[in-house]
Motif scaffolding. Sequence first.
Motif, PDB file in Angstrom:
ATOM      1  N   UNK A 135      13.859 -57.697  12.860  1.00 44.57           N
ATOM      2  CA  UNK A 135      12.441 -58.059  13.006  1.00 44.57           C
ATOM      3  C   UNK A 135      11.648 -56.936  13.664  1.00 44.57           C
ATOM      4  N   UNK A 136      12.228 -56.298  14.679  1.00 44.10           N
ATOM      5  CA  UNK A 136      11.543 -55.175  15.324  1.00 44.10           C
ATOM      6  C   UNK A 136      11.370 -54.014  14.349  1.00 44.10           C
ATOM      7  N   UNK A 137      12.388 -53.766  13.527  1.00 41.99           N
ATOM      8  CA  UNK A 137      12.281 -52.693  12.539  1.00 41.99           C
ATOM      9  C   UNK A 137      11.179 -52.991  11.530  1.00 41.99           C
ATOM     10  N   UNK A 138      11.153 -54.243  11.054  1.00 41.19           N
ATOM     11  CA  UNK A 138      10.106 -54.627  10.104  1.00 41.19           C
ATOM     12  C   UNK A 138       8.733 -54.518  10.756  1.00 41.19           C
ATOM     13  N   UNK A 139       8.648 -54.938  12.016  1.00 38.66           N
ATOM     14  CA  UNK A 139       7.366 -54.845  12.722  1.00 38.66           C
ATOM     15  C   UNK A 139       6.917 -53.395  12.853  1.00 38.66           C
ATOM     16  N   UNK A 140       7.877 -52.493  13.169  1.00 41.51           N
ATOM     17  CA  UNK A 140       7.526 -51.077  13.282  1.00 41.51           C
ATOM     18  C   UNK A 140       7.066 -50.517  11.942  1.00 41.51           C
ATOM     19  N   UNK A 141       7.778 -50.893  10.867  1.00 40.64           N
ATOM     20  CA  UNK A 141       7.390 -50.408   9.545  1.00 40.64           C
ATOM     21  C   UNK A 141       6.010 -50.918   9.173  1.00 40.64           C
ATOM     22  N   UNK A 142       5.772 -52.216   9.419  1.00 30.54           N
ATOM     23  CA  UNK A 142       4.467 -52.784   9.091  1.00 30.54           C
ATOM     24  C   UNK A 142       3.362 -52.186   9.953  1.00 30.54           C
ATOM     25  N   UNK A 143       3.668 -51.916  11.231  1.00 22.25           N
ATOM     26  CA  UNK A 143       2.658 -51.302  12.100  1.00 22.25           C
ATOM     27  C   UNK A 143       2.300 -49.908  11.615  1.00 22.25           C
ATOM     28  N   UNK A 144       3.318 -49.148  11.220  1.00 22.23           N
ATOM     29  CA  UNK A 144       3.040 -47.811  10.694  1.00 22.23           C
ATOM     30  C   UNK A 144       2.249 -47.894   9.393  1.00 22.23           C
ATOM     31  N   UNK A 145       2.607 -48.875   8.565  1.00 18.71           N
ATOM     32  CA  UNK A 145       1.874 -49.029   7.301  1.00 18.71           C
ATOM     33  C   UNK A 145       0.413 -49.409   7.576  1.00 18.71           C
ATOM     34  N   UNK A 146       0.204 -50.305   8.556  1.00 23.01           N
ATOM     35  CA  UNK A 146      -1.169 -50.682   8.883  1.00 23.01           C
ATOM     36  C   UNK A 146      -1.945 -49.501   9.467  1.00 23.01           C
ATOM     37  N   UNK A 147      -1.283 -48.719  10.321  1.00 25.68           N
ATOM     38  CA  UNK A 147      -1.958 -47.559  10.893  1.00 25.68           C
ATOM     39  C   UNK A 147      -2.309 -46.543   9.808  1.00 25.68           C
ATOM     40  N   UNK A 148      -1.366 -46.316   8.889  1.00 25.42           N
ATOM     41  CA  UNK A 148      -1.639 -45.379   7.788  1.00 25.42           C
ATOM     42  C   UNK A 148      -2.762 -45.914   6.903  1.00 25.42           C
ATOM     43  N   UNK A 149      -2.741 -47.223   6.696  1.00 24.29           N
ATOM     44  CA  UNK A 149      -3.786 -47.837   5.872  1.00 24.29           C
ATOM     45  C   UNK A 149      -5.159 -47.717   6.532  1.00 24.29           C
ATOM     46  N   UNK A 150      -5.198 -47.963   7.848  1.00 22.27           N
ATOM     47  CA  UNK A 150      -6.473 -47.833   8.548  1.00 22.27           C
ATOM     48  C   UNK A 150      -6.965 -46.393   8.546  1.00 22.27           C
ATOM     49  N   UNK A 151      -6.050 -45.443   8.673  1.00 26.00           N
ATOM     50  CA  UNK A 151      -6.452 -44.037   8.609  1.00 26.00           C
ATOM     51  C   UNK A 151      -7.044 -43.700   7.245  1.00 26.00           C
ATOM     52  N   UNK A 152      -6.415 -44.216   6.188  1.00 28.95           N
ATOM     53  CA  UNK A 152      -6.947 -43.979   4.848  1.00 28.95           C
ATOM     54  C   UNK A 152      -8.322 -44.629   4.685  1.00 28.95           C
ATOM     55  N   UNK A 153      -8.454 -45.868   5.231  1.00 29.43           N
ATOM     56  CA  UNK A 153      -9.747 -46.543   5.134  1.00 29.43           C
ATOM     57  C   UNK A 153     -10.827 -45.786   5.902  1.00 29.43           C
ATOM     58  N   UNK A 154     -10.472 -45.296   7.102  1.00 29.42           N
ATOM     59  CA  UNK A 154     -11.467 -44.561   7.876  1.00 29.42           C
ATOM     60  C   UNK A 154     -11.847 -43.255   7.189  1.00 29.42           C
ATOM     61  N   UNK A 155     -10.855 -42.587   6.611  1.00 29.67           N
ATOM     62  CA  UNK A 155     -11.148 -41.347   5.891  1.00 29.67           C
ATOM     63  C   UNK A 155     -12.053 -41.623   4.687  1.00 29.67           C
ATOM     64  N   UNK A 156     -11.765 -42.715   3.994  1.00 30.08           N
ATOM     65  CA  UNK A 156     -12.593 -43.069   2.832  1.00 30.08           C
ATOM     66  C   UNK A 156     -13.999 -43.451   3.278  1.00 30.08           C
ATOM     67  N   UNK A 157     -14.101 -44.188   4.408  1.00 33.22           N
ATOM     68  CA  UNK A 157     -15.421 -44.566   4.908  1.00 33.22           C
ATOM     69  C   UNK A 157     -16.239 -43.343   5.290  1.00 33.22           C
ATOM     70  N   UNK A 158     -15.613 -42.370   5.911  1.00 37.77           N
ATOM     71  CA  UNK A 158     -16.334 -41.154   6.279  1.00 37.77           C
ATOM     72  C   UNK A 158     -16.785 -40.379   5.048  1.00 37.77           C
ATOM     73  N   UNK A 159     -15.903 -40.309   4.046  1.00 36.92           N
ATOM     74  CA  UNK A 159     -16.291 -39.608   2.816  1.00 36.92           C
ATOM     75  C   UNK A 159     -17.427 -40.311   2.091  1.00 36.92           C
ATOM     76  N   UNK A 160     -17.355 -41.660   2.030  1.00 34.62           N
ATOM     77  CA  UNK A 160     -18.405 -42.412   1.354  1.00 34.62           C
ATOM     78  C   UNK A 160     -19.721 -42.326   2.128  1.00 34.62           C
TER      79      UNK A 160
END
Length: 590
Positions: A61-86
């Motif tokens: 469960x901790x491993x899955x949580x870490x993977x999901x947290x990293x995925x969410x962080x990467x996703x938010x970074x992509x969203x922020x980058x896209x928001x800045x570009x737009x």
Amino acid sequence: MPRLGRPPGQELNAIDPLALRTDADPAAAPPPASRRARRWLVLYPRAIPLVIFLALAAITALSVFAIESNARARERAQMREYAQGLAAALDRSGSGFTSYLRAGAALFASVDEVSPETFDSFVRALKLNAEDTGAEGIGWIPVLEPRDLPGFLARTRARQPDYPAITPTPASNTGRIAPVAMFAPDTPLNRRALGYDMYSDPARAAAMAEAEVTLRPAASGRIMLRRDNSPAAPAFAIYMPVFRLSGSEDRGLSGFVYTPFRAREFLDAAIDREGAGGFGVRLYDGEVSTGHLLVARSISGSARETVEQEVTIADRKLMLVIEHADHQVLSPLSMVTLMFGLALASLLMLLARLLTQQAFEDQARLAFFEEQHSIRNSLTRELNHRVKNTLANVLSILSLTRRRASGLDDFADSLEGRIRALSATHDLLTVTDWGTTPIRAVIEAELQHFREALDDAILLEGPDLELAPNDALSFGLAVHELATNAAKYGALSVPGGQVTIRWSRGDDEAAETTWAEVEWQETGGPPVAQQRRRGFGTELIQKVVAHELRQPVTLEFDPAGVRCVLRVPVRRPADFRIREREIDRRVRKP
């Protein structure tokens, strides 16, 4: 008796399996850590596998949580980058048309009157490409006083006969009027804007007032274009004030150059340049609320993650919201990790369960073998004790019989009868597995041959009492001697004679002892001679039986018939069950 399969915590805790290896080399014994581990497996056969499963499940469960947290962080970074570009793309669109408006304001400020020719020349010079920015075009709005309106309409309709009336119709108390005089590109839809008084709309009037004060382009709030007039198509406009100058004299506000933007096309143009990115986009006028929404390009489903980015268009703050919804509960990597972790945890739990079961069974077998060994030792000691007692009785009978026999035949007959009496009682004890034996059964076994011939001559009366094995042997021998004596010389030797055997229970509460008091009474037989030789039966009853029973024996030779009173102890099972007591002691040993 303890059995294999008894729940842990009983016989398994009583005997350490390592203690059974008395002949083993101490150096070959397992180390203390191994011993403790095996003891844990035995003591908690279900808890240990469960703990292993829960530990691995928690790690998974901790491993899955870490993977999901990293995925969410990467996703938010992509969203922020896209928001800045737009946001940058929107800013470029707004800044481009702001530059056009500034240029138009500078040109129109240099002429006394903005004519259609001047406006067309300006538009052609700009080479507008409204499709790339989302703008509807560019227009000119003169600012008039009510008294100047008739002259404006006359001049304008002289050049444009189809110029419409001013809408909404100005009232007598109307202040300044700002009708749309010209708009490019010239299309049937855009002509609908001509004649519209910009000051009639509070949102437009506020933007125009701000531009007039700041002398910079100013964007309006949410408006509806004249050409659409639909709440489903929100828009906004940018206004640049034009001040006509003549020398150093300021002649005041001349009008506005403006550009309307349909919010959807304005946003779509920026998205086309930046790329969709797989995200939902919302554009708000100022704060993020339903009433301020300009346009939304939402993705299906509810947004799980959102990122806000502020955009400034002509000094007006807009809010860009980027949203993303993932329909998958977990990412593929998380699903693989979760399935692998649960499978591994289940496998290790099963393996641990098998190990604990094996350790439990091994412990149970060792305890069972030790128990059987203890039982054999106890039985051997008990057997030795009983054999010695029996041989001692036989030797006593043999010695007394030899001294009292008148000849070899008499010796053989007497010895055989007494041995048979012991055998009969032994058979009875064997049937009861050397447990307690009813006193009535002992008497009937010894008098069996006499009762077959003289059933009515023997009466038995008494309660149900149980005798210990050794006490039953001694009591049976006494009954045999009394019956033999009665058959030879007493009541059973003549017709009409009778023997009555009564017994009752006696208790001594102070000494915590219980006994059976047995009375042998002969009647109807020959008179008992007062002068007689002391025989073996008397010796056996008064010495051997009394000694074995540890109770006094009363033997009276009354002329009317022999009377004998014996006390036979009634013992508790724990007092004579050596085997059960020994096993019980060893099993309960801490």
